[in-house]
Design a protein around this motif. Structure first.
Motif: not given
Length: 380
Positions: A164-182
């Motif tokens: 995902x990081x190589x594809x250009x996704x912001x992994x840090x933001x993605x993890x934070x989003x997952x934390x909010x939607x957990x």
């Protein structure tokens, strides 16, 4: 002289485009990429022959043989990548090729890492099995099986984050989003989380181990524990030899009867009735003799015989004995029945069948052709 040869070779390369160095290297690396694919079978056969020296292939050796295939794929992909790099490919197209190869590298590295983890844990479990009691060995397998599954999940997650990081996704933001939607995810997948926690509890509570014979009363299923997964447990049934999948939460909340743990011995009995004219001591002797002649009946604790009751038609005896495991209990009982029957026949011990004698208090009156005839019941 040498300069003349060099000049002629340069002229030849310039006149024939396919003889340019980059194309030569392309074909060279392309051929090298095919060698691991064809050599994979040869390497597997060689490793299999080494493993069969002791006429037995262990689990660790199977992992090594499987690992050799993935290493062959890795080198084949590496040489193919080097071959494509030699070509004058446009920059945008080359980025696409690099992305594809990166995903393939990560995928192959993930599978190799999983195999290496399995190999390391298998070696560790072998050492631990040697240091514990024999009846605790299946428990070691159960623990390491669960640990292997958890580590493999983390390896896959790390690989997914890298892609995902190589594809250009912001992994840090993605993890934070997952934390909010957990919370929402947890509510939607509460059964999965429940089964996952239940799977860990099954291993830590030692309710059963891989290979144990269990009876789950809530769903009326008896069989052998085939595998304990992160979400479900698979059981090989006794009745139909079918593989069924049971959610782990059903097992932690239900009543489970384990036939092999902590003690695999099974207590069983044979009940038999003999004639009232039989010698009680002789009957006990024959029953114990029959038990001593059957393979599978344990001597410790020894078999015992009890004269339990005066039956309607027979004296009732109960032979109590222990067998090595529940798997052979039916076979042992069948052979024991056959041996007891043979011993009783050879020694004149009668096994009576149920019977009733009917006596009439008053004489019977029989009517034949309208004439009443009276007979005493002993004459009838």
């Amino acid at each position: 002289m040498f300069s003349l040869i060099q000049k002629n070779f340069s002229d030849l390369l310039s006149s024939v485009p396919w003889l340019k160095p980059e194309y030569l290297f392309f074909f060279l690396f392309l051929i090298l990429s095919l060698i691991p694919l064809y050599g994979k079978k040869i390497i597997k056969r060689f490793l299999l022959r080494l493993a069969l020296i002791d006429k037995k292939v262990t689990k660790g050796e199977k992992i090594i043989i499987g690992l050799s295939s993935w290493i062959s794929y890795f080198f084949s992909m590496l040489f193919l990548n080097l071959a494509i790099v030699q070509l004058p490919v446009p920059v945008k197209l080359m980025k696409i090729f690099n992305l594809i190869f990166f995903i393939l590298y990560v995928s192959i590295a993930t599978f190799i890492s999983i195999k290496l983890v399995d190999l390391i844990l298998e070696k560790l479990s072998q050492k631990v099995r040697k240091s514990v009691a024999v009846n605790e060995a299946p428990l070691v397998d159960t623990y390491y099986s669960m640990i292997s599954k958890v580590i493999n999940v983390f390896i896959v997650l790390i690989a997914l984050i890298a892609v995902l990081d190589r594809l250009g996704f912001n992994v840090t933001s993605l993890v934070a989003s997952l934390g909010v939607g957990s919370l929402a995810v947890g509510l939607a997948a509460q059964d999965t989380v429940k089964n996952f926690i239940s799977g860990i509890l099954l291993v830590t509570d030692r309710q059963f181990r891989i290979g144990d014979r269990v009876y789950i009363k809530d769903i009326d299923v008896e069989g052998y524990v085939y595998d304990i997964g992160l979400r479900t447990t698979r059981i090989l049934t006794i009745s139909g030899n079918n593989l069924i999948t049971v959610p782990n939460s059903k097992l932690t909340e239900g009543i489970i009867e384990n036939s092999l743990y902590p003690d695999p011995k099974v207590k069983d009995f044979v009940e038999v009735g003999v004639s009232y004219t039989s010698d009680v001591d002789k009957v006990k002797e024959f029953l114990l003799k029959a038990a001593s002649e059957i393979d599978g009946v344990l001597n410790n604790p020894p078999p015992s015989v009890y004269f339990t009751q005066f039956g309607d038609s027979a004296l009732i005896f109960k032979l109590i004995y222990y067998v090595e495991g529940k798997d052979i209990a039916f076979d042992v009982k069948s052979k024991l029945h056959e041996r007891i029957n043979k011993l009783f026949r050879e020694n004149g011990v009668e096994i009576p069948f149920p019977q009733n004698d009917l006596w009439f208090r008053n004489p019977l009156k029989v009517v034949l052709n309208g004439e009443a005839l009276q007979h005493k019941d002993e004459e009838l």
